[in-house]
Design an enzyme around this catalytic site. Structure first.
Site, PDB file in Angstrom:
ATOM      1  N   GLU A   1       0.647  -1.165  -0.048  1.00 20.63           N
ATOM      2  CA  GLU A   1      -0.097   0.032   0.037  1.00 20.63           C
ATOM      3  C   GLU A   1       0.951   1.221  -0.035  1.00 20.63           C
ATOM      4  O   GLU A   1       0.684   2.121   0.746  1.00 20.63           O
ATOM      5  CB  GLU A   1      -0.861  -0.141   1.067  1.00 20.63           C
TER       6      GLU A   1
ATOM      7  N   HIS B   1     -10.061  -6.591  -2.415  1.00 23.15           N
ATOM      8  CA  HIS B   1     -11.225  -6.175  -1.171  1.00 23.15           C
ATOM      9  C   HIS B   1     -12.019  -5.604  -1.860  1.00 23.15           C
ATOM     10  O   HIS B   1     -12.368  -4.375  -2.149  1.00 23.15           O
ATOM     11  CB  HIS B   1     -10.630  -5.347  -0.007  1.00 23.15           C
TER      12      HIS B   1
ATOM     13  N   GLU C   1      -5.560 -10.769  -1.400  1.00 26.49           N
ATOM     14  CA  GLU C   1      -6.329 -10.701  -0.250  1.00 26.49           C
ATOM     15  C   GLU C   1      -7.926 -10.733  -0.470  1.00 26.49           C
ATOM     16  O   GLU C   1      -8.599  -9.882  -0.055  1.00 26.49           O
ATOM     17  CB  GLU C   1      -5.929  -9.485   0.429  1.00 26.49           C
TER      18      GLU C   1
ATOM     19  N   ASP D   1     -11.773 -10.597  -0.611  1.00 30.08           N
ATOM     20  CA  ASP D   1     -13.092 -10.991  -0.292  1.00 30.08           C
ATOM     21  C   ASP D   1     -13.957  -9.957  -0.678  1.00 30.08           C
ATOM     22  O   ASP D   1     -13.627  -8.958  -1.373  1.00 30.08           O
ATOM     23  CB  ASP D   1     -12.997 -10.696   1.537  1.00 30.08           C
TER      24      ASP D   1
ATOM     25  N   ASN E   1       2.262  -4.937  -3.505  1.00 30.38           N
ATOM     26  CA  ASN E   1       0.879  -5.242  -3.054  1.00 30.38           C
ATOM     27  C   ASN E   1      -0.160  -3.938  -2.447  1.00 30.38           C
ATOM     28  O   ASN E   1       0.381  -3.142  -1.975  1.00 30.38           O
ATOM     29  CB  ASN E   1       0.950  -6.311  -2.008  1.00 30.38           C
TER      30      ASN E   1
HETATM   31  O1  9MR Z   1      -7.120  -8.295   8.512  1.00 35.60           O
HETATM   32  C1  9MR Z   1      -6.141  -7.780   9.196  1.00 35.60           C
HETATM   33  C2  9MR Z   1      -6.897  -7.429  10.688  1.00 35.60           C
HETATM   34  O2  9MR Z   1      -7.054  -8.204  11.401  1.00 35.60           O
HETATM   35  C3  9MR Z   1      -6.005  -6.040  11.128  1.00 35.60           C
HETATM   36  O3  9MR Z   1      -6.624  -5.689  12.396  1.00 35.60           O
HETATM   37  C4  9MR Z   1      -5.600  -4.997  10.082  1.00 35.60           C
HETATM   38  C5  9MR Z   1      -4.919  -4.022  10.578  1.00 35.60           C
HETATM   39  O4  9MR Z   1      -4.758  -2.937   9.728  1.00 35.60           O
HETATM   40  O5  9MR Z   1      -5.223  -5.564   8.922  1.00 35.60           O
HETATM   41  C6  9MR Z   1      -6.031  -6.458   8.285  1.00 35.60           C
HETATM   42  O6  9MR Z   1      -5.313  -6.939   6.981  1.00 35.60           O
HETATM   43  C7  9MR Z   1      -5.151  -5.770   6.054  1.00 35.60           C
HETATM   44  C8  9MR Z   1      -3.924  -6.182   5.223  1.00 35.60           C
HETATM   45  O7  9MR Z   1      -2.744  -6.734   6.425  1.00 35.60           O
HETATM   46  C9  9MR Z   1      -3.504  -5.382   4.144  1.00 35.60           C
HETATM   47  N1  9MR Z   1      -4.485  -5.116   3.488  1.00 35.60           N
HETATM   48  C10 9MR Z   1      -5.930  -4.915   3.901  1.00 35.60           C
HETATM   49  C11 9MR Z   1      -6.220  -5.930   5.154  1.00 35.60           C
HETATM   50  C12 9MR Z   1      -7.543  -5.423   5.755  1.00 35.60           C
HETATM   51  O8  9MR Z   1      -7.575  -4.393   6.373  1.00 35.60           O
END
Ligand code: 9MR
Length: 341
Positions: A149, A226, A257, A259, A190
């Site tokens: 990101e 997402h 990732e 969903d 990513n």
């Molecule tokens: O799913 C993850 C969640 O449990 C955490 O609290 C969160 C913290 O920022 O991150 C989520 O995973 C993220 C991933 O690492 C990067 N892309 C977005 C995902 C969803 O927020």
């Protein structure tokens, strides 16, 4: 093309009829993010991961705040547990993530904020973090999300502490340090909101092109995926067209990732629309030439980041909270069954 040619250990098919079996026939690794608390407490969760997937990603335990909560004290134990689980189940491991603006240790963010960590020291800290973590898992990770990101929705480099303190060169540095620590892992850019061709994905394309021109060891481009039923989707052909331009630069690609959330409560129309969202991503991946892995960000609505982040939204996964298949799961099965890559 053999699965070996895609890097890392062989893709394992598992039992007939499962996602992993169908994906392996298409030379595709199919993965899920894993919540380590659920893995420890929920046997059905464990069994389904072992059965359906041949790749896993740590949802949180490989992030910097988890690995180094106190400066200089590395805690790899939870992540090692996941690697052991994967090994026992003949699964590959995606590494997530080395450089991000979220889930940074408190000592680091506060040190930068109060000026006690100056830019030159910060650069050394980042270098050591990457060498430590990638080195620890050397040979056990087939793909690493090296930078996560780093571009914003307008297509500019994200205004993070990394850009502010180190300048844009931190991205190339991160890839070089990661390569040094594990020469075989495929090293990825990513991000989210990059499924189709847009200002943001084109900024990534230009970044990847520049990194390649500068001989920076970048190997892959990951689209997180997402999505939300209420927003609509790029068609599969547009996802594939986007992935293919990165592949033309010499990169492999992945969906990292996936969903597809919805405004609650669910109904049949939303669940069908959700299946179409997953379908565009898996078809887009299969229509590209070098899309090597497809990972969902959790596979059951029992454990999902979505309700905690988007008020009133949820049900983003392939299985419901009782591990029953939703139309999205059936759609994944039928796309993978019909594909013949
Ligand atoms: O799913 C993850 C969640 O449990 C955490 O609290 C969160 C913290 O920022 O991150 C989520 O995973 C993220 C991933 O690492 C990067 N892309 C977005 C995902 C969803 O927020």
């Amino acid at each position: 093309m053999s699965s070996q040619a895609l890097g890392g250990p062989e893709i394992d098919g598992g039992s007939p009829g499962t996602l992993r079996h169908l994906a392996a026939r298409n030379h595709l690794s199919i993965g899920t993010a894993v919540d380590m608390a659920a893995l420890a407490s929920d046997q059905v969760y464990r069994e389904r991961i072992a059965r359906e997937f041949n790749s896993v990603t740590a949802e949180n335990v490989m992030k910097w705040s988890e690995i180094e909560p106190q400066r200089g004290q590395l805690n790899f134990a939870p992540a090692d547990e996941l690697v052991a689980f994967a090994r026992a189940n003949h699964q590959r491991v995606r590494g997530h993530t080395l450089v991000w603006h979220n889930q940074l240790p408190e000592w680091l963010t506060s040190g930068v904020a109060d000026g006690s960590i100056a830019p030159e020291e910060l650069r050394g800290i980042l270098r050591q973090h990457i060498l430590d973590e990638v080195g620890h898992f050397r040979g056990k990770i087939y793909q690493w999300d090296v930078v996560n990101e780093v571009i914003d929705d307008n297509g500019n480099l994200r205004d993070s502490i990394w850009l502010q303190q180190l300048g844009p060169g931190y991205i190339a540095d991160a890839f070089r340090w990661a390569r040094q620590a594990d020469p075989k892992a495929k090293l990825y850019l990513n991000d989210y909101n990059v499924e189709g061709i847009s200002a943001k994905s084109t900024a990534y394309y230009n970044l990847a092109k520049q990194l390649k021109a500068d001989r920076v060891p970048v190997d892959g481009f990951g689209i997180q995926g997402h999505l939300g039923v209420q927003y609509g989707y790029y068609p599969a052909s547009a996802v594939a067209e986007n992935l293919r331009r990165f592949e033309a630069l010499g990169l492999e690609t992945s969906v990292t990732e996936a969903d597809v959330r919805m405004i609650m409560p669910t109904d049949n129309a939303k669940l069908q629309a959700q299946a179409q969202g997953y379908s565009t991503l898996i078809q887009g991946c299969l229509l590209a030439r070098r899309c090597t892995s497809f990972t969902v960000w959790g596979f059951t609505d029992k454990y999902s980041w979505v309700p905690g982040f988007f008020e009133g939204e949820g049900a983003a996964n392939l299985l419901d909270e009782n591990f029953n298949s939703k139309p999205a799961y059936d759609e994944m099965v039928s796309v993978l069954t019909l594909a013949a890559r």
